[in-house]
Design a protein around this motif. Structure first.
Motif, PDB file in Angstrom:
ATOM      1  N   MET A  81      40.891 -89.520 -13.724  1.00 18.93           N
ATOM      2  CA  MET A  81      42.010 -88.652 -14.051  1.00 18.93           C
ATOM      3  C   MET A  81      41.899 -87.301 -13.373  1.00 18.93           C
ATOM      4  O   MET A  81      42.898 -86.734 -12.926  1.00 18.93           O
ATOM      5  CB  MET A  81      42.080 -88.482 -15.573  1.00 18.93           C
ATOM      6  N   ARG A  82      40.686 -86.776 -13.266  1.00 21.02           N
ATOM      7  CA  ARG A  82      40.516 -85.491 -12.564  1.00 21.02           C
ATOM      8  C   ARG A  82      41.031 -85.593 -11.132  1.00 21.02           C
ATOM      9  O   ARG A  82      41.686 -84.666 -10.635  1.00 21.02           O
ATOM     10  CB  ARG A  82      39.040 -85.082 -12.566  1.00 21.02           C
ATOM     11  N   GLU A  83      40.737 -86.686 -10.463  1.00 20.97           N
ATOM     12  CA  GLU A  83      41.162 -86.850  -9.074  1.00 20.97           C
ATOM     13  C   GLU A  83      42.676 -86.990  -8.983  1.00 20.97           C
ATOM     14  O   GLU A  83      43.318 -86.419  -8.094  1.00 20.97           O
ATOM     15  CB  GLU A  83      40.482 -88.074  -8.458  1.00 20.97           C
TER      16      GLU A  83
ATOM     17  N   GLU B 164      40.095 -79.897 -20.470  1.00 26.13           N
ATOM     18  CA  GLU B 164      39.434 -81.065 -21.049  1.00 26.13           C
ATOM     19  C   GLU B 164      39.212 -80.891 -22.547  1.00 26.13           C
ATOM     20  O   GLU B 164      38.950 -79.789 -23.030  1.00 26.13           O
ATOM     21  CB  GLU B 164      38.111 -81.324 -20.331  1.00 26.13           C
ATOM     22  N   LEU B 165      39.318 -82.030 -23.232  1.00 24.83           N
ATOM     23  CA  LEU B 165      39.163 -82.107 -24.676  1.00 24.83           C
ATOM     24  C   LEU B 165      38.219 -83.267 -24.976  1.00 24.83           C
ATOM     25  O   LEU B 165      38.320 -84.307 -24.331  1.00 24.83           O
ATOM     26  CB  LEU B 165      40.538 -82.356 -25.319  1.00 24.83           C
TER      27      LEU B 165
ATOM     28  N   ARG C 221      50.597 -77.864 -17.412  1.00 25.48           N
ATOM     29  CA  ARG C 221      49.171 -77.965 -17.745  1.00 25.48           C
ATOM     30  C   ARG C 221      48.840 -79.430 -18.011  1.00 25.48           C
ATOM     31  O   ARG C 221      49.681 -80.199 -18.500  1.00 25.48           O
ATOM     32  CB  ARG C 221      48.835 -77.129 -18.998  1.00 25.48           C
ATOM     33  N   PHE C 222      47.601 -79.795 -17.676  1.00 25.17           N
ATOM     34  CA  PHE C 222      47.138 -81.168 -17.920  1.00 25.17           C
ATOM     35  C   PHE C 222      45.889 -81.118 -18.782  1.00 25.17           C
ATOM     36  O   PHE C 222      44.949 -80.369 -18.485  1.00 25.17           O
ATOM     37  CB  PHE C 222      46.831 -81.897 -16.610  1.00 25.17           C
ATOM     38  N   LEU C 223      45.896 -81.931 -19.838  1.00 21.95           N
ATOM     39  CA  LEU C 223      44.770 -82.005 -20.757  1.00 21.95           C
ATOM     40  C   LEU C 223      44.234 -83.432 -20.739  1.00 21.95           C
ATOM     41  O   LEU C 223      44.917 -84.371 -21.159  1.00 21.95           O
ATOM     42  CB  LEU C 223      45.222 -81.624 -22.166  1.00 21.95           C
ATOM     43  N   LEU C 224      43.019 -83.595 -20.203  1.00 18.77           N
ATOM     44  CA  LEU C 224      42.408 -84.930 -20.218  1.00 18.77           C
ATOM     45  C   LEU C 224      41.372 -85.016 -21.328  1.00 18.77           C
ATOM     46  O   LEU C 224      40.911 -84.003 -21.863  1.00 18.77           O
ATOM     47  CB  LEU C 224      41.817 -85.287 -18.854  1.00 18.77           C
ATOM     48  N   CYS C 225      41.008 -86.248 -21.663  1.00 19.46           N
ATOM     49  CA  CYS C 225      40.051 -86.480 -22.740  1.00 19.46           C
ATOM     50  C   CYS C 225      38.751 -87.012 -22.132  1.00 19.46           C
ATOM     51  O   CYS C 225      38.754 -88.011 -21.409  1.00 19.46           O
ATOM     52  CB  CYS C 225      40.623 -87.472 -23.749  1.00 19.46           C
TER      53      CYS C 225
ATOM     54  N   THR D 228      46.476 -86.584 -21.186  1.00 16.75           N
ATOM     55  CA  THR D 228      45.932 -87.810 -20.595  1.00 16.75           C
ATOM     56  C   THR D 228      47.059 -88.764 -20.181  1.00 16.75           C
ATOM     57  O   THR D 228      47.136 -89.913 -20.606  1.00 16.75           O
ATOM     58  CB  THR D 228      44.890 -88.483 -21.528  1.00 16.75           C
ATOM     59  N   ALA D 229      47.923 -88.225 -19.307  1.00 14.81           N
ATOM     60  CA  ALA D 229      49.190 -88.885 -19.004  1.00 14.81           C
ATOM     61  C   ALA D 229      49.263 -89.337 -17.551  1.00 14.81           C
ATOM     62  O   ALA D 229      48.563 -88.831 -16.680  1.00 14.81           O
ATOM     63  CB  ALA D 229      50.352 -87.926 -19.297  1.00 14.81           C
TER      64      ALA D 229
END
Length: 212
Positions: free
Chosen positions: A174-176, A188-189, A159-163, A90-91
């Motif tokens: 964040m997805r966009e 996603e988490l 890799r990207f991990l969003l919450c 989530t950066a």
């Protein structure tokens, strides 16, 4: 065995990762949680990266992990050392020449209708959340107003991990940003902005799972 370089966000410290470090070690890996020089008025983005590079000197099979504001630092580290993987949690995702202070406007970020601890730590145990708020550090402005120095993204798998319950960097926003700036679909988490404090075991599982 991999070594995870764990980079905290704005106003944080290496202690933000103190629940994740033992989880990674229980899974057979090493972890280094770095204190960025966020209170140093003279420190720029490259100085932040230097701090991480020195902390992981001699480590092999390196995985660089950046949380929140740490997204401006993590790719700089990967440009300096050989890393097997870069994971953004989530950066913020910088663009070449972009100042961190301009990222908010450039990406169209909007403040949600939440305040204080509810914005960052809504699913963190209350005593721990209060401790984290009390221990937050003042983030000096030098690095925030300095252009991001790379002209391209480093050549490292990312890799990207969003919450999904994040109130600060909301999922739709964040997805966009991830698709526009990295050209990938984020993983996603569940939970809020600080999974290292609210879901350390689950976050560790995700990080280790990326090694496969």
């Amino acid at each position: 065995m991999a070594t995870f370089a764990l980079i905290h966000g704005g106003g944080g410290s290496g202690r933000d990762w103190r629940l994740v470090v033992p989880e990674l070690r229980r899974r057979g890996h090493e972890a280094v949680a770095v204190d960025l020089p966020v209170e140093d008025e003279s420190a720029g983005l490259r100085d932040y990266a230097d701090t991480v590079v020195k902390a992981v000197a001699g480590c092999s099979d390196l995985v660089v992990v950046g949380h929140s504001w740490g997204g401006f630092v993590a790719p700089l580290v990967c440009d300096r050392v050989h890393a097997e993987l870069l994971v953004l949690v989530t950066a913020m995702i910088p663009a070449p020449g972009e100042r961190p202070a301009d990222w908010w406007h450039n990406t169209g970020w909007r403040q949600e209708d939440w305040e204080g601890v509810d914005l960052f730590l809504q699913d963190v145990e209350p005593d721990l959340a209060a401790e984290m708020m009390a221990g937050s550090r003042q983030h000096a402005g030098t690095a925030d107003t300095e252009p991001w120095p790379l002209d391209r993204w480093p050549d490292v798998p990312t890799r990207f991990l969003l919450c999904r319950d994040d109130r600060f960097f909301t999922p739709a926003f964040m997805r966009e940003v991830v698709r526009a700036r990295l050209g990938v679909t984020p993983d996603e988490l569940p939970g809020g902005h600080c999974p290292m404090l609210a879901r350390p075991a689950e976050l560790a599982d995700r990080l280790v799972g990326y090694l496969a």
